[in-house]
Structure formats: C-alpha cells, structure tokens
Design an enzyme around this catalytic site. Sequence first.
Site, short mmCIF file in Angstrom:
data_model
loop_
_atom_site.label_atom_id
_atom_site.label_comp_id
_atom_site.label_asym_id
_atom_site.label_seq_id
_atom_site.Cartn_x
_atom_site.Cartn_y
_atom_site.Cartn_z
N THR A 1 0.61 -1.65 -0.08
CA THR A 1 0.08 0.13 0.18
C THR A 1 0.44 1.48 0.08
O THR A 1 1.72 1.68 1.20
CB THR A 1 -0.49 0.36 1.64
OG1 THR A 1 -1.86 -0.90 1.06
CG2 THR A 1 -1.99 1.02 1.15
N ARG B 1 -3.73 -2.47 -5.14
CA ARG B 1 -2.61 -3.65 -5.15
C ARG B 1 -2.99 -4.29 -3.81
O ARG B 1 -2.31 -3.47 -3.01
CB ARG B 1 -1.54 -3.73 -5.69
CG ARG B 1 -0.49 -5.24 -5.55
CD ARG B 1 0.54 -4.73 -5.78
NE ARG B 1 0.78 -4.61 -7.05
CZ ARG B 1 2.76 -4.82 -7.55
NH1 ARG B 1 3.74 -4.61 -6.88
NH2 ARG B 1 1.80 -4.81 -8.82
#
Lengths: 273, 223
Positions: A40, A58
Amino acid sequence: MSKSAVDVPPMGGFNFDLCRRNDMLAKKGVNPPSFRKTGTTIVGIVFQDGIILGADTRATEGPIVCDKNCEKIHYMAPNIYCCGAGTAADTEAVTDMVSSQLQLHRYHTGRESRVITALTLLKKHLFNYQGYVSAALVLGGVDCTGPHLHTIYPHGSTDTLPFATMGSGSLAAMAIFESKYREGLNRDEGIKLVCEAICSGVFNDLGSGSNVDVCVITKGHKEYLRNHMLPNPRTYISSRGYTFPKKTEVLITKITPLKDKEVVIEGGDAMEE
Amino acid sequence: MTKQQANWSPYDNNGGSCVAIAGADYCVIAADTRMSTGYSILTREYSKICKLAEKSVMASSGFQADVKALQKHLAARHLIYQHQHNKHMSCPAMAQLLSNTLYYKRFFPYYAFNVLGGLDSEGKGCVYTYDAVGSYERVGYSAQGSGSTLIMPFLDNQLKSPSPLLLPAQDAVTPLSELEAVDLIKTVFASATERDIYTGDKLEIVVLNADGIRREYMELRKD
C-alpha cells in the site's frame, strides 16, 4: 489458567489466553497462517475547498498479488472517508464498525458526523487492542467546523496534518508531497498532486501497484473517483491464444472387481434393553 | 535456553524470474531485468543472463552478488578449458561444470537459482535446471526464481514434457516453432508480472540457434 476462587467477569481489552498455546505450537513448528496485507500507498491532502484522499489498488499476500484492483478508500460517513493500510481484514472491520457507530450517532444527535468523532472512535478501539489490530489509517472529511485530515497508527496514536501518507509506499509518496505541496491548491492541482504521489508509490514500492483511486470531499459534496488513473495495462496479450484440455487426462485404466458381499443371517437373540 | 539466532545474514534475495525452453534446433532463455531488495527496486535494467560459452547461456535469479561471482568463476574455468583443449566447452560439459562448482560450496552455498540453456553437440536444444547446491537435470523447459511457482504449472500444461523415467527415452524438447516458443515466453512473463511483485520492468529474451545468438527485449509492467 489463572487460579481464582471467584470467576472474574471478562474485562474489556484483548484476551491473551491463547498466546501461550500459540507459542507452544510455534515451537513445534506449526506456524500461524499469514495475513493478507495491503502493502500500500495511501495519501491525503487538505486543499482550498476541502480534502483529497488517494490510494493504490494492490493487495499482497507475501510476494504474491492477491487482488489487483481492491478498494482501499472506505466509506465512513457521507462527508468522511478513510484510507486503510496494513492487514486488509483489520482495516475493513475497523472502518465498517466505526461507520455504523457514526450512523447510530447521527440518528441520536440529528446532526452531520464530525471527523474528530470518527477519529476518537477509531483511536479508542485501536489503543484498546494494543496494536494487534494492524490498521494504519488516513482519515479525512469536511464537517461544520471545516476540513480535517488525520493519520491513525495501529497502536492508537494520531496526527493532524495538512498532508499525510501511510503504508509501505509512504516514503515514496511523502517525497513528492514534501517537494510539491503548498497551501491553497485548487481542485485540479490537488488531484494531480495526489495522483503523482500515489504513482510514485506504485512504481517505486513493490508492495503498491496497479491503479489510482481518488476521493474528493468538499462542503456538502463528495466525489469518489474509482480507478481515476490506470497506468498499468497488461503488457502482452498473445494473438494466438491458448487452449486447455477440457478434462483430466486418463493415464491408466484398471478395473478391480469387488468381492461378492457375504450376507450373514443371524439367528441370534434379540437385543436386551 | 533457546538456540541463539544469527543477527546478520550473508544473503539477500534480489528477486526475479528465469525461464528456458528447448526446441528441436533452438533454445530460448529469458529473464526479467528487475533487481530488488525488500520492498524497494535497486534497478530496472539488470541483466540476469550470461553467455558462458559459444552455445551455452545461463540465466540466474537469487542473490546477484553470488550470481556475479559464479559467472566470473565459470568464465575463468571456460577460458582455461579453451587453452587446454583448443575448443569451446559443449553445453552438457558446461552443465556438469556448473553442478560441480555449486556443490563445491555445499556448506556455504551460492544463493543462485540457475537455468542453463544451449545447443548440444547435435544442434538440438537443451535446458538444464539447477537448485542452489548443484542438483541438475536435463529437461525440455524450466522456470526458476520468484515467479517460478506461477510459471511452471502453465509451462507444464502447454509443453507437457514426458517423464525422463519413461523407457524408451523420449525427447524432452518441445515440438513448438521458435516464434511460438518466444510468444509463449512473453505471455508467461506478462502473467507472472501481474501477480509477482518481484518480477517486472523489462523482459530480456535470448534465442540460440544454428545461426548464432539473437537478443530481444519487451516492456513489462513497472509497478
């Protein structure tokens, strides 16, 4: 575990009873399951008219990407959103919980939720769990007292800042903010800066990647720009395509006839009750 | 009293994936060009592929300092061989040399996951796959590195190499043409890049055939 004559009612806070069991299992080689962390890059800035939040998309499980397009900007209230980094389950659970607490509070008071209310509810919960709830949050919103931006750490400490970054890509994003942030940015400049910071995390941090999500909150209005930027398209798609056999291959066929079932007729006694 | 754990490790993992596929008269060796440490990228343009001999090319992922040392060692041994025998080493010979070099350091291994590709003395493609301490096997295709667990099952599905234990001994090489094999490699790396954080940036493809060596590059996702 504890020898107490009277049964003590369970107090608030984390129940550490199973820690001894976990230690024993770890010594025997049984490791606890790994968590899905979000890797992150999450950011937030205060601009002229309110708050802009940004996040990558992601989610990783160790070195593998488990979700290429997850949502890290969570809804808290119509005027408050929260970005979450750390263990995905923890960020989801804690933001959902505080979001419903805020809604009940809105019904109770009849007023729009304030950002410091969400802040206090979150920090109380996280401190209570002594850092075991691994959620690092960037909370932002606009209420009757103005725009507010806060960061909340897993142990429960908070900061109030004009620009903030969290997650494994926070250093890459903060480098952009420290160079280019200034007070009084307009909406387009603000969105551009947030995108630049998230892209910096996406390309330079391996824990962050895929797309950029942006959320703009102003007085009385919010805009959730999901997948505002898609800077990572798939690089190669084969033109010929690939085929996969539709069923499992038969390697050998061996038939073993079962023995005939022998029927035993019992002339025995009836069961005694 | 629990055993004291080391507070320093001589190894680091620089990530990356390597693949090699053997064909009837060619061999394709490919590797990505990303070098990373932890969650950071050290460089986007590092070549993991090294030409050891005229018809032997090695791709290695793992700890690049050990890989560099291994490549230097093998290059030196190859030079000595050339002086002593007046010819280049064949690919099977190089394969065994690599295995012995790796086992020599059995108790302080080279943290290198290698895949050696080339053409054997008959001009057929050959691929040898290694573990960190030198166990090797001639196969029709192989993948090593951080993306290997994502790549190998797909190659198994598409290339279906026969077991080396079957008799009569079946050819391990794939019937695919050179262009089809390169297409497969590109697809496989694009897919591995999607799901493995250590694979990406650029793909370097080396094709060995009777005409010589050809190098090709392809862009991969940079996130």
